[in-house]
Design a protein around this motif. Structure first.
Motif, PDB file in Angstrom:
ATOM      1  N   ASN B 222     -12.349   1.754  -7.527  1.00  0.00           N
ATOM      2  CA  ASN B 222     -13.421   1.971  -6.545  1.00  0.00           C
ATOM      3  C   ASN B 222     -12.976   2.174  -5.102  1.00  0.00           C
ATOM      4  OD1 ASN B 222     -15.867   2.249  -7.897  1.00  0.00           O
ATOM      5  ND2 ASN B 222     -16.089   0.034  -8.184  1.00  0.00           N
ATOM      6  N   PRO B 223     -11.944   1.475  -4.628  1.00  0.00           N
ATOM      7  CA  PRO B 223     -11.536   1.696  -3.231  1.00  0.00           C
ATOM      8  C   PRO B 223     -10.955   3.086  -2.956  1.00  0.00           C
ATOM      9  CG  PRO B 223     -10.792  -0.448  -4.016  1.00  0.00           C
ATOM     10  CD  PRO B 223     -11.275   0.317  -5.213  1.00  0.00           C
ATOM     11  N   GLY B 224     -10.784   3.917  -3.992  1.00  0.00           N
ATOM     12  CA  GLY B 224     -10.280   5.274  -3.772  1.00  0.00           C
ATOM     13  C   GLY B 224      -8.774   5.303  -3.592  1.00  0.00           C
ATOM     14  N   VAL B 225      -8.219   6.504  -3.379  1.00  0.00           N
ATOM     15  CA  VAL B 225      -6.761   6.675  -3.368  1.00  0.00           C
ATOM     16  C   VAL B 225      -6.091   5.895  -2.223  1.00  0.00           C
ATOM     17  CG1 VAL B 225      -6.995   8.925  -2.201  1.00  0.00           C
ATOM     18  CG2 VAL B 225      -4.868   8.389  -3.407  1.00  0.00           C
ATOM     19  N   ILE B 226      -6.669   5.934  -1.029  1.00  0.00           N
ATOM     20  CA  ILE B 226      -6.043   5.244   0.111  1.00  0.00           C
ATOM     21  C   ILE B 226      -6.278   3.738   0.029  1.00  0.00           C
ATOM     22  CG2 ILE B 226      -5.973   5.076   2.634  1.00  0.00           C
ATOM     23  CD1 ILE B 226      -6.871   8.044   2.732  1.00  0.00           C
ATOM     24  N   GLY B 227      -7.492   3.357  -0.339  1.00  0.00           N
ATOM     25  CA  GLY B 227      -7.818   1.933  -0.469  1.00  0.00           C
ATOM     26  C   GLY B 227      -6.983   1.263  -1.546  1.00  0.00           C
ATOM     27  N   THR B 228      -6.770   1.961  -2.664  1.00  0.00           N
ATOM     28  CA  THR B 228      -5.967   1.395  -3.756  1.00  0.00           C
ATOM     29  C   THR B 228      -4.508   1.258  -3.343  1.00  0.00           C
ATOM     30  OG1 THR B 228      -7.466   2.339  -5.406  1.00  0.00           O
ATOM     31  CG2 THR B 228      -5.284   1.695  -6.179  1.00  0.00           C
ATOM     32  N   LEU B 229      -3.999   2.260  -2.627  1.00  0.00           N
ATOM     33  CA  LEU B 229      -2.632   2.149  -2.103  1.00  0.00           C
ATOM     34  C   LEU B 229      -2.537   0.943  -1.168  1.00  0.00           C
ATOM     35  CD1 LEU B 229       0.271   3.073  -1.567  1.00  0.00           C
ATOM     36  CD2 LEU B 229      -0.633   4.720   0.108  1.00  0.00           C
ATOM     37  N   GLY B 230      -3.573   0.732  -0.364  1.00  0.00           N
ATOM     38  CA  GLY B 230      -3.602  -0.432   0.533  1.00  0.00           C
ATOM     39  C   GLY B 230      -3.469  -1.739  -0.245  1.00  0.00           C
ATOM     40  N   MET B 231      -4.160  -1.827  -1.388  1.00  0.00           N
ATOM     41  CA  MET B 231      -4.095  -3.046  -2.206  1.00  0.00           C
ATOM     42  C   MET B 231      -2.693  -3.232  -2.793  1.00  0.00           C
ATOM     43  SD  MET B 231      -7.821  -2.603  -4.040  1.00  0.00           S
ATOM     44  CE  MET B 231      -7.755  -3.981  -5.175  1.00  0.00           C
ATOM     45  N   LEU B 232      -2.094  -2.127  -3.218  1.00  0.00           N
ATOM     46  CA  LEU B 232      -0.715  -2.183  -3.753  1.00  0.00           C
ATOM     47  C   LEU B 232       0.242  -2.685  -2.673  1.00  0.00           C
ATOM     48  CD1 LEU B 232       1.031   0.477  -5.968  1.00  0.00           C
ATOM     49  CD2 LEU B 232       2.161  -0.333  -3.909  1.00  0.00           C
ATOM     50  N   LEU B 233       0.088  -2.142  -1.460  1.00  0.00           N
ATOM     51  CA  LEU B 233       0.987  -2.532  -0.361  1.00  0.00           C
ATOM     52  C   LEU B 233       0.738  -3.981   0.039  1.00  0.00           C
ATOM     53  CD1 LEU B 233       0.631   0.716   1.759  1.00  0.00           C
ATOM     54  CD2 LEU B 233       2.665   0.014   0.436  1.00  0.00           C
ATOM     55  N   GLU B 234      -0.520  -4.407  -0.013  1.00  0.00           N
ATOM     56  CA  GLU B 234      -0.850  -5.779   0.379  1.00  0.00           C
ATOM     57  C   GLU B 234      -0.097  -6.784  -0.505  1.00  0.00           C
ATOM     58  OE1 GLU B 234      -4.999  -6.814   0.060  1.00  0.00           O
ATOM     59  OE2 GLU B 234      -4.747  -8.667   1.206  1.00  0.00           O
ATOM     60  N   VAL B 235      -0.137  -6.560  -1.840  1.00  0.00           N
ATOM     61  CA  VAL B 235       0.544  -7.525  -2.719  1.00  0.00           C
ATOM     62  C   VAL B 235       2.059  -7.311  -2.739  1.00  0.00           C
ATOM     63  CG1 VAL B 235      -1.458  -8.096  -4.156  1.00  0.00           C
ATOM     64  CG2 VAL B 235       0.013  -6.175  -4.827  1.00  0.00           C
ATOM     65  N   SER B 236       2.503  -6.110  -2.362  1.00  0.00           N
ATOM     66  CA  SER B 236       3.952  -5.864  -2.253  1.00  0.00           C
ATOM     67  C   SER B 236       4.499  -6.338  -0.905  1.00  0.00           C
ATOM     68  CB  SER B 236       4.261  -4.366  -2.408  1.00  0.00           C
ATOM     69  OG  SER B 236       4.074  -3.930  -3.731  1.00  0.00           O
ATOM     70  N   LYS B 237       3.603  -6.717   0.000  1.00  0.00           N
ATOM     71  CA  LYS B 237       3.977  -7.114   1.365  1.00  0.00           C
ATOM     72  C   LYS B 237       4.786  -6.005   2.059  1.00  0.00           C
ATOM     73  CE  LYS B 237       4.036 -12.146   0.404  1.00  0.00           C
ATOM     74  NZ  LYS B 237       2.809 -12.015  -0.338  1.00  0.00           N
ATOM     75  N   LYS B 238       4.283  -4.799   1.938  1.00  0.00           N
ATOM     76  CA  LYS B 238       4.920  -3.631   2.552  1.00  0.00           C
ATOM     77  C   LYS B 238       3.877  -2.820   3.312  1.00  0.00           C
ATOM     78  CE  LYS B 238       8.984  -4.250   0.699  1.00  0.00           C
ATOM     79  NZ  LYS B 238      10.093  -4.654   1.543  1.00  0.00           N
ATOM     80  N   GLY B 239       4.341  -1.776   3.998  1.00  0.00           N
ATOM     81  CA  GLY B 239       3.462  -0.787   4.604  1.00  0.00           C
ATOM     82  C   GLY B 239       3.833   0.582   4.063  1.00  0.00           C
ATOM     83  N   ALA B 240       3.123   1.607   4.529  1.00  0.00           N
ATOM     84  CA  ALA B 240       3.484   2.972   4.126  1.00  0.00           C
ATOM     85  C   ALA B 240       2.912   3.954   5.137  1.00  0.00           C
ATOM     86  CB  ALA B 240       2.954   3.287   2.734  1.00  0.00           C
ATOM     87  N   ALA B 241       3.543   5.108   5.199  1.00  0.00           N
ATOM     88  CA  ALA B 241       3.021   6.207   6.015  1.00  0.00           C
ATOM     89  C   ALA B 241       2.751   7.362   5.055  1.00  0.00           C
ATOM     90  CB  ALA B 241       4.060   6.612   7.058  1.00  0.00           C
TER      91      ALA B 241
END
Lengths: 335, 335
Positions: B222-241
């Motif tokens: 549901n959060p869409g492509v960017i929102g889902t990537l955000g969730m992945l990064l949140e639990v990975s404790k990373k960022g992305a560009a």
């Protein structure tokens, strides 16, 4: 001894009880959902948990929801029960519960806090972690749904659908409890017990499975002791004759409930089993050792009817061929 | 090429989108439910499915509920999606789905029939049986909750929480679909496809897992492509560009949607992955072979921020250290 017990009246009160009548939609629903049988799915609908073969192991998968009435009455107890009934679904199959997932909907945070406090209490007590799930934070209703994964050796699974003619019917219930203050139809024998006690009680089902001491079994759920036996007989395609006087019961007068009330109650820890006559004493002994009261209450027969007797008067509770409880058309157990 | 795209406006629309903001309660809920870590629970909250170790195998357990809005809009599609999102939860971990259980509440039988028709259609198409569950036949609301069991080799599990700095971010989406007529925020690329096509697409994740070609992955929900990537990064404790221009998209004009709309959509078949640079081409090739469009859209970094760029203009969507999406305090992956 049961005072002033009329088998007719007990039969009617069980048959018309909402805990039993709510099961009627299941058969029709299953026909809507079933797809072609999968070879690794050994048992599905009608069992307390589905059985999925994985080499010599069975994976057990079950799900249970909590009656909204219970949530309104007592959110802590509702949360506790959501875990309890799932742990029982795995125990009933002779399995070891591994982990649970939940799907939660809450109208407000106060309710959420009470429900999750109850879930966590039961999760800790039975040592079964909640490992994930889904949250609806913005619903106009509150719902607790839990699913559970368990495991057992493939050869040791206890099914509901395998009772045999001539087997003894055994009821095992922990009578050391109370009528739950928020819900008069729930017998709470669990919230006040140490973790080791309730884990030992669950462990009895695992031992019965390992030692192949029973032919079929179910945890006693909302339909109560007689209603649950009816469900077991329905999927086993058998009948039974039971003696009301032999159903384990607490001091009814002290707890201010009637016998008709008692047999409709959901016990915090209760199982209905069938076993060969020669195993009856050992089955009962194992439950007694874990602080439960267990007794042979009747015998499985070929009649398709569940009948109850009291001092020579006999009446039928369910004609399982004519009407059924869950009304499952296809067999529960596939192979 | 995206016409008239303002990264600021895309960032805001994703950040403020209900599909994303609804995830905020998760962290607090987890703290209410978690018990002491169990040694066989390898990963739990924050992953698409929990991972339970069983010798060399991982058992995957997940649950998902369907937004009541979707149920009101289209009960068939809601039932179909209840199965689809669960199958995706297992696929996202690189696993093979084995079986599902459901907990259903219906206000009426017409709704029940449509929902179960949708569930059965998806169950058949993906070849994942529904094997049990629970029915509430008498609720004032209608709810579909499904839980799923899957399996994968322990060493092959794809986690959300294992993205590494320097990894490429890959988005893979089946663009051959339609805006769902009942739900403008759903991209339906599945209901019209043959079973073999969707099973092959799910199979790509299993192959990526077996061949250890990705470092982390999630299904786009549901959060869409960017929102889902955000969730992945949140639990990975990373960022992305990431570069907005590189996100796979259908002909937006032909489908009468804007780019801001597209990135918030739930795709019927979409995954967001991270992988080492040298595996990017092979990862994309496997998805393309299954009829999906896959592309490297950016790079993982140490910033704790997810930023989006468009033609030299860069803006931050989420500061994951400051605010988070799910707000999980303890790590998702335990060991």
């Amino acid at each position: 001894m049961v005072d002033n017990c009329s088998p007719d009246s007990v039969a009617r009160s069980v048959r018309e009880y909402e805990g039993v009548t709510r099961k009627r939609g299941i058969g029709e629903l299953i026909e809507c959902l079933r797809i072609n049988d999968q070879p690794n799915v050994v048992a599905s609908f009608g069992e307390d948990a589905a059985v999925i073969r994985q080499d010599d192991n069975a994976l057990l998968l079950a799900a249970d929801g909590i009656w909204s009435k219970l949530m309104e009455a007592d959110p802590f107890w509702a949360g506790y029960c959501a875990v309890l009934v799932n742990v029982h679904d795995i125990a009933a199959m002779g399995g070891t519960p591994l982990a649970m997932v939940d799907i939660l909907s809450f109208t407000n945070n106060t309710l959420r806090n009470e429900v999750t406090r109850g879930m966590q209490a039961a999760s800790k007590q039975f040592c079964v972690p909640i490992v994930g799930g889904h949250l609806h934070p913005d619903t106009p209703y509150s719902v607790i749904d839990v699913a559970i994964l368990g495991t057992v050796k493939m050869n040791d699974v206890i099914y509901s659908s395998t009772a045999e003619t001539g087997d003894r019917v055994v009821a095992a219930i922990d009578l050391d409890g109370r009528v739950h203050p928020s819900c008069i139809l729930n017998w709470d024998s669990v919230t006040m017990k140490p973790a080791e006690t309730v884990r030992k009680q669950i462990g009895v089902m695992q031992e019965l499975a390992r030692r192949h001491l029973v032919t079929a079994g179910k945890d006693i759920s909302n339909p109560g002791v007689i209603g649950t036996l009816g469900m077991l007989l329905e999927v086993s395609k058998k009948g039974a004759a039971i003696d009301l006087d032999r159903i384990p019961r607490p001091d009814l007068q002290a707890h201010n409930i009637t016998f008709e009330h008692w047999v409709r109650m959901y016990p915090g820890m209760g199982f209905i089993l069938t076993c060969r006559e020669e195993h009856t004493a050992e089955v009962c002994r194992l439950f007694e050792e874990a602080g439960m009261t267990a007794q042979a209450i009747g015998e499985v027969n070929d009649s398709s009817s569940l009948s109850v007797s009291y001092r020579g008067v006999t009446t039928s509770v369910f004609d399982l061929q004519q009407e059924g409880i869950m009304r499952i058309i296809s067999g529960a157990k596939i192979v």
